[in-house]
Design an enzyme around this catalytic site. Sequence first.
Site, PDB file in Angstrom:
ATOM      1  N   LYS A 121     -12.370  -4.544   0.941  1.00 36.51           N
ATOM      2  CA  LYS A 121     -12.187  -5.247   2.211  1.00 36.51           C
ATOM      3  C   LYS A 121     -13.525  -5.832   2.695  1.00 36.51           C
ATOM      4  O   LYS A 121     -14.591  -5.505   2.144  1.00 36.51           O
ATOM      5  CB  LYS A 121     -11.618  -4.271   3.251  1.00 36.51           C
ATOM      6  CG  LYS A 121     -10.197  -3.764   2.951  1.00 36.51           C
ATOM      7  CD  LYS A 121      -9.743  -2.793   4.057  1.00 36.51           C
ATOM      8  CE  LYS A 121      -8.347  -2.235   3.810  1.00 36.51           C
ATOM      9  NZ  LYS A 121      -7.924  -1.279   4.875  1.00 36.51           N
ATOM     10  N   TYR A 169       0.061  -7.733   4.585  1.00 36.39           N
ATOM     11  CA  TYR A 169       0.461  -6.647   5.484  1.00 36.39           C
ATOM     12  C   TYR A 169       1.871  -6.864   6.036  1.00 36.39           C
ATOM     13  O   TYR A 169       2.137  -6.570   7.192  1.00 36.39           O
ATOM     14  CB  TYR A 169      -0.552  -6.485   6.621  1.00 36.39           C
ATOM     15  CG  TYR A 169      -1.855  -5.840   6.178  1.00 36.39           C
ATOM     16  CD1 TYR A 169      -1.873  -4.536   5.694  1.00 36.39           C
ATOM     17  CD2 TYR A 169      -3.066  -6.527   6.240  1.00 36.39           C
ATOM     18  CE1 TYR A 169      -3.054  -3.934   5.280  1.00 36.39           C
ATOM     19  CE2 TYR A 169      -4.258  -5.927   5.835  1.00 36.39           C
ATOM     20  CZ  TYR A 169      -4.246  -4.630   5.363  1.00 36.39           C
ATOM     21  OH  TYR A 169      -5.407  -4.032   4.956  1.00 36.39           O
ATOM     22  N   ASN A 227     -12.309   0.989   6.472  1.00 38.47           N
ATOM     23  CA  ASN A 227     -12.228   2.000   5.415  1.00 38.47           C
ATOM     24  C   ASN A 227     -12.427   1.420   4.005  1.00 38.47           C
ATOM     25  O   ASN A 227     -12.002   1.988   3.018  1.00 38.47           O
ATOM     26  CB  ASN A 227     -10.918   2.804   5.524  1.00 38.47           C
ATOM     27  CG  ASN A 227      -9.677   1.936   5.400  1.00 38.47           C
ATOM     28  OD1 ASN A 227      -9.774   0.732   5.130  1.00 38.47           O
ATOM     29  ND2 ASN A 227      -8.509   2.523   5.566  1.00 38.47           N
ATOM     30  N   HIS A 277      -8.512  -1.353   0.155  1.00 32.48           N
ATOM     31  CA  HIS A 277      -7.052  -1.263   0.164  1.00 32.48           C
ATOM     32  C   HIS A 277      -6.611  -0.929  -1.252  1.00 32.48           C
ATOM     33  O   HIS A 277      -7.091  -1.537  -2.214  1.00 32.48           O
ATOM     34  CB  HIS A 277      -6.390  -2.580   0.589  1.00 32.48           C
ATOM     35  CG  HIS A 277      -4.921  -2.562   0.267  1.00 32.48           C
ATOM     36  ND1 HIS A 277      -3.996  -1.975   1.103  1.00 32.48           N
ATOM     37  CD2 HIS A 277      -4.239  -2.969  -0.843  1.00 32.48           C
ATOM     38  CE1 HIS A 277      -2.810  -2.047   0.531  1.00 32.48           C
ATOM     39  NE2 HIS A 277      -2.921  -2.646  -0.650  1.00 32.48           N
ATOM     40  N   GLU A 314       2.264  -6.731  -4.126  1.00 35.33           N
ATOM     41  CA  GLU A 314       0.902  -7.126  -3.738  1.00 35.33           C
ATOM     42  C   GLU A 314       0.181  -7.893  -4.854  1.00 35.33           C
ATOM     43  O   GLU A 314      -0.559  -8.843  -4.574  1.00 35.33           O
ATOM     44  CB  GLU A 314       0.097  -5.882  -3.347  1.00 35.33           C
ATOM     45  CG  GLU A 314       0.626  -5.247  -2.064  1.00 35.33           C
ATOM     46  CD  GLU A 314      -0.057  -3.945  -1.683  1.00 35.33           C
ATOM     47  OE1 GLU A 314       0.216  -3.427  -0.603  1.00 35.33           O
ATOM     48  OE2 GLU A 314      -0.870  -3.430  -2.498  1.00 35.33           O
TER      49      GLU A 314
HETATM   50  P1  GDP Z   1      -3.779   3.255   2.993  1.00 36.50           P
HETATM   51  O1  GDP Z   1      -2.713   2.964   1.977  1.00 36.50           O
HETATM   52  O2  GDP Z   1      -4.542   4.526   2.719  1.00 36.50           O
HETATM   53  O3  GDP Z   1      -4.740   2.101   3.221  1.00 36.50           O
HETATM   54  O4  GDP Z   1      -3.033   3.505   4.396  1.00 36.50           O
HETATM   55  P2  GDP Z   1      -1.687   2.881   4.997  1.00 36.50           P
HETATM   56  O5  GDP Z   1      -0.987   2.035   3.997  1.00 36.50           O
HETATM   57  O6  GDP Z   1      -0.930   3.966   5.677  1.00 36.50           O
HETATM   58  O7  GDP Z   1      -2.232   1.929   6.156  1.00 36.50           O
HETATM   59  C1  GDP Z   1      -2.755   0.672   5.898  1.00 36.50           C
HETATM   60  C2  GDP Z   1      -3.970   0.456   6.799  1.00 36.50           C
HETATM   61  O8  GDP Z   1      -3.577   0.563   8.167  1.00 36.50           O
HETATM   62  C3  GDP Z   1      -5.051   1.524   6.617  1.00 36.50           C
HETATM   63  O9  GDP Z   1      -5.951   1.215   5.573  1.00 36.50           O
HETATM   64  C4  GDP Z   1      -5.704   1.514   7.975  1.00 36.50           C
HETATM   65  O10 GDP Z   1      -6.661   0.453   8.025  1.00 36.50           O
HETATM   66  C5  GDP Z   1      -4.581   1.199   8.929  1.00 36.50           C
HETATM   67  N1  GDP Z   1      -3.984   2.396   9.536  1.00 36.50           N
HETATM   68  C6  GDP Z   1      -3.120   3.278   8.958  1.00 36.50           C
HETATM   69  N2  GDP Z   1      -2.773   4.244   9.809  1.00 36.50           N
HETATM   70  C7  GDP Z   1      -3.423   3.966  10.983  1.00 36.50           C
HETATM   71  C8  GDP Z   1      -3.454   4.613  12.275  1.00 36.50           C
HETATM   72  O11 GDP Z   1      -2.821   5.633  12.524  1.00 36.50           O
HETATM   73  N3  GDP Z   1      -4.250   4.027  13.232  1.00 36.50           N
HETATM   74  C9  GDP Z   1      -4.970   2.902  12.990  1.00 36.50           C
HETATM   75  N4  GDP Z   1      -5.716   2.397  13.970  1.00 36.50           N
HETATM   76  N5  GDP Z   1      -4.951   2.279  11.793  1.00 36.50           N
HETATM   77  C10 GDP Z   1      -4.189   2.796  10.804  1.00 36.50           C
HETATM   78 MG    MG Z   2      -1.107   1.668   2.059  1.00 36.22          MG
END
Ligand code: GDP
Ligand code: MG
Length: 203
Positions: free
Chosen positions: A16, A56, A158, A161, A172
Amino acid sequence: MQNYDDKQEKTLVLVKPDGVQRGLIGEAIRRYEQSGLKLVAIKMAIPSKDKALTHYSVDPEWAFKTGTKSIEAWKAKGLTPPTEDPIELAEGVRQQLVTFLSSGPVVAMVWQGMNAIGVIRKITGGTEPLTSVPGTIRGDYTIDSYRAADTDHRAVRNIIHASGSVEEANKEIAIWFTPEEVLNYRLVSEAIIYDTNLDGILD
Ligand code: GDP
Ligand code: MG
């Protein structure tokens, strides 16, 4: 090559904008590459808002889970969440993610190999930097938290992705690469990783 697991499994990784700006492209690639997985596509791009929105395009289950988690987190802090509707809150998170992803160059990659999705997520670490464990990319190179991100109305930084399932990966990969851009080739090192017969090592 008689192993049970699918050695063709593919997953999409994005470094990212925060990862690019912090000089972590090489470090991320080094870690993924040394695992034994194979890099089969790579490009640098500045994603448009449309592209980031497509990336997304949220599945309802994720929206509900993330929205609920976030509402609980606001309440645990003694704060009033911006809305009581998990789906509406998740849409806010999605908009922040889109703004973040399209804020600068990213590096998109496809990694292939046995359990590629799980292996990449293991090396990447947990989603929230505050709790991602040391030894993972997010654990070693990030300090952000949902709390800090939510307070400042921005996406959590973070670095990476990584696709979460075969279905997500297929969707994706098609967003970021044409079929021709995903290369089909064999690495010599695959023999020691996968082959049943190691004749030829001693001659
Ligand atoms: P990943 O697959 O580990 O990246 O996580 P997810 O697919 O659940 O979420 C996608 C992205 O959304 C994450 O990389 C975070 O940037 C964001 N995100 C996920 N959960 C949260 C949350 O509870 N709060 C906030 N602010 N951002 C979140
Ligand atoms: Mg994810």
